[in-house]
Design a protein around this motif. Structure first.
Motif, short mmCIF file in Angstrom:
data_model
loop_
_atom_site.label_atom_id
_atom_site.label_comp_id
_atom_site.label_asym_id
_atom_site.label_seq_id
_atom_site.Cartn_x
_atom_site.Cartn_y
_atom_site.Cartn_z
N GLU A 1 25.76 8.53 102.93
CA GLU A 1 25.54 8.23 101.72
C GLU A 1 23.89 7.90 101.80
O GLU A 1 22.84 8.38 101.21
CB GLU A 1 26.27 7.36 101.07
CG GLU A 1 27.56 7.53 100.60
CD GLU A 1 28.12 7.88 99.33
OE1 GLU A 1 27.18 8.12 98.84
OE2 GLU A 1 29.16 7.93 99.07
N PHE B 1 21.43 10.88 102.14
CA PHE B 1 20.96 11.43 101.04
C PHE B 1 20.71 10.34 100.14
O PHE B 1 20.18 10.91 98.92
CB PHE B 1 22.18 12.18 100.67
CG PHE B 1 22.75 13.28 101.60
CD1 PHE B 1 21.92 14.52 101.40
CD2 PHE B 1 23.73 13.24 102.26
CE1 PHE B 1 22.14 15.41 102.50
CE2 PHE B 1 24.00 14.25 103.20
CZ PHE B 1 23.44 15.28 103.28
N THR C 1 22.36 8.41 98.08
CA THR C 1 23.62 8.57 97.16
C THR C 1 23.98 6.79 96.85
O THR C 1 23.98 6.07 97.89
CB THR C 1 24.32 9.65 97.17
OG1 THR C 1 25.08 9.45 98.47
CG2 THR C 1 23.89 10.93 97.09
N ASP C 2 24.61 6.76 95.93
CA ASP C 2 25.26 5.41 95.61
C ASP C 2 26.53 5.35 96.42
O ASP C 2 27.63 6.17 96.23
CB ASP C 2 25.59 5.47 94.32
CG ASP C 2 25.97 4.09 93.43
OD1 ASP C 2 26.55 3.49 94.37
OD2 ASP C 2 25.57 3.69 92.54
N ASP D 1 30.47 9.87 92.36
CA ASP D 1 29.73 10.83 91.82
C ASP D 1 28.57 10.16 91.31
O ASP D 1 28.36 10.03 90.11
CB ASP D 1 30.69 11.43 90.60
CG ASP D 1 30.10 12.66 89.85
OD1 ASP D 1 28.70 13.14 90.29
OD2 ASP D 1 30.51 13.00 88.68
N THR D 2 27.63 10.45 92.31
CA THR D 2 26.19 9.58 91.79
C THR D 2 25.67 10.14 90.75
O THR D 2 25.10 9.17 89.75
CB THR D 2 25.42 9.78 93.13
OG1 THR D 2 25.94 9.23 94.06
CG2 THR D 2 23.86 8.77 92.80
N ASP D 3 25.61 11.49 90.34
CA ASP D 3 24.74 11.89 89.17
C ASP D 3 25.59 12.16 87.94
O ASP D 3 25.08 12.59 87.12
CB ASP D 3 23.87 12.98 89.44
CG ASP D 3 24.99 14.12 90.09
OD1 ASP D 3 26.16 13.97 90.08
OD2 ASP D 3 24.24 15.31 90.59
N ASP E 1 30.29 13.31 95.27
CA ASP E 1 29.17 13.62 96.20
C ASP E 1 29.51 14.37 97.51
O ASP E 1 29.01 14.97 97.94
CB ASP E 1 28.72 12.15 96.75
CG ASP E 1 28.25 11.41 95.38
OD1 ASP E 1 27.72 12.11 94.39
OD2 ASP E 1 27.83 10.10 95.74
N ASN F 1 24.04 19.20 95.68
CA ASN F 1 22.80 18.24 95.38
C ASN F 1 23.72 17.25 94.72
O ASN F 1 24.09 17.40 93.41
CB ASN F 1 21.90 19.06 94.63
CG ASN F 1 20.80 18.21 94.31
OD1 ASN F 1 20.74 17.00 94.61
ND2 ASN F 1 19.84 18.69 93.55
N ALA F 2 23.97 15.98 95.22
CA ALA F 2 24.36 14.93 94.58
C ALA F 2 23.74 14.11 93.75
O ALA F 2 24.12 13.45 93.10
CB ALA F 2 25.04 13.99 95.58
N VAL F 3 22.37 14.68 93.45
CA VAL F 3 21.60 13.90 92.43
C VAL F 3 20.66 15.00 91.77
O VAL F 3 19.53 15.24 91.75
CB VAL F 3 20.47 13.15 93.24
CG1 VAL F 3 19.67 12.28 92.03
CG2 VAL F 3 21.21 12.22 94.44
N ILE G 1 18.87 6.03 91.18
CA ILE G 1 18.68 7.44 92.06
C ILE G 1 18.26 8.59 91.10
O ILE G 1 19.31 8.61 89.92
CB ILE G 1 19.64 7.53 93.00
CG1 ILE G 1 20.03 6.46 93.79
CG2 ILE G 1 19.35 9.05 93.64
CD1 ILE G 1 21.38 6.31 94.29
#
Length: 383
Positions: free
Chosen positions: A77, A80, A82-83, A88-90, A96, A101-103, A124
């Motif tokens: 994490e 990248f 990410t949270d 599901d960061t975004d 994720d 692309n997790a963002v 993010i």
């Protein structure tokens, strides 16, 4: 080795200087990266990452863990950014660990204490997202939700939420989803402004509220592609009580609920509407904090009407948005100066209210007299 030694000895002084300079640059870059990427507990995560997400920078055992069970370790994490606490960061419906692309979306949880610094919201986001902040209003923090809130008692035309994007990177249109309390007798508008805070497009959708007094999800199509100077989306409170919980901002040219990166991952086109069928839980994160899902999805693409546009030769300026009789110079709120400027932003069903003054201009309604209501506050002189 002998070959390299001979080459070095035969090289010119200039060539040797260039070679040494490149070596020094490489060493300097590596040293700088080492300084910037401090990892105190040697767990594979930088102190910057651990501080941002309130992890323990002195605990070397948390790197292999996965706090959100999204198939990614905390170390992964961190690579990248990410949270580590949200699978599901975004909030696009792809966890994720399965997201190419997790963002891909900018998710904004307005007022969340973890990500709110003064008037600014920091989380993010994609590289085209710059910042989000409020002007006026207050952050509302309750047991099951956070929000941006403006009370009914506040003066009219006060309170804004601003979302800035980088137009050097972003050339597409955007979709902006809002989860909000659809308060009766309240008005909320959307403007686009440029980097100098000058108006590009005023009042894109009319009042985006419907007055249901329920939690609603409003989807707004933001026309950036045809407005390259527009770099900031302004949600502008007119009157009444406003409560906005969460937002998502993403690229979705075909309006099927799949953003551009999801389409790429699924092997589909963002120019062909797929009805979001393969996405599963699109936008599930937007109901995370309000306690219950939004009742309806209200889509707006512009053309909604029924707004009053003020024109006042004496106090107005054509850079003002025209929605307010009163002038608030700092926010470009106030009446237009010329009738033609008012007509230029009017939509069918709007009212042009012309205040007393002498208007030295040729007014061409171009058929709009059938679509608009013209209200004249005498005395008015028009050439």
């Amino acid at each position: 080795m002998e070959y390299l030694r001979n080459k070095w000895q035969s090289a010119t002084i200039f060539a040797k200087s260039i070679f040494c300079l490149l070596i020094m640059l490489c060493i300097g870059t590596i040293t700088l990266m080492s300084v910037l990427a401090v990892d105190t507990d040697k767990d594979g995560m930088t102190d910057e990452y651990e501080t941002f997400f309130s992890l323990n920078a002195d605990n070397p055992s948390d790197g292999p863990l996965s706090y959100d069970e999204d198939a990614l370790s905390n170390v992964t994490e961190s690579v990248f950014f990410t949270d580590p606490y949200i699978e599901d960061t975004d909030r696009d419906g792809f966890i994720d660990g399965e997201d190419s692309n997790a963002v891909s979306r900018a998710y904004i949880d307005w007022g969340e204490p973890l990500w709110t610094k003064g008037d600014n919201y920091i989380y993010i986001a994609p590289d085209w997202f710059e910042e989000a902040f409020k002007i006026g209003g207050e952050w509302l923090v309750e047991s099951n939700s956070t929000a941006w809130h403006v009370s009914q008692a506040e003066d009219a035309n006060s309170g804004q939420l601003c979302i800035k994007v980088d137009r050097n990177i972003l050339t597409n249109n955007l979709v902006l989803q809002l989860e909000l309390l659809d308060t009766p007798d309240a008005t909320l508008y959307v403007d686009l402004v440029d980097t100098n805070e000058d108006m590009v497009l005023a009042n894109l959708f009319g009042n985006v509220l419907g007055g249901s007094n329920e939690n609603e999800r409003v989807e707004l199509n933001i026309p950036l592609a045809d407005n390259p100077d527009a770099s900031c989306i302004v949600l502008y409170r007119g009157t009444g009580e406003i409560t906005i919980y969460e937002s998502q901002l993403y690229i979705d040219e075909d309006g099927d609920g799949l953003d551009a990166d999801q389409e790429l991952q699924l092997g589909t086109s963002d120019r062909i509407n797929n009805n979001g069928a393969s996405a599963g839980g699109i936008g599930v994160g937007l109901s995370r904090l309000t306690g219950s899902p939004a009742n309806n999805l209200i889509k707006k693409t512009g053309g909604e009407a029924g707004n009053v546009i003020h024109v006042n030769f004496r106090t107005g300026k054509d850079k003002y948005n025209g929605r307010s009789e009163a002038v608030l110079e700092s926010n470009d709120q106030g009446p237009k100066k010329t009738i033609n400027a008012g007509l230029s932003i009017a939509k069918p069903g709007d009212t042009i209210k012309i205040w007393p003054g002498q208007y030295d201009e040729e007014v061409n309604l171009c058929g709009k007299e059938k679509e608009l209501k013209i209200e004249i506050v005498e005395p008015v002189w028009i050439r």
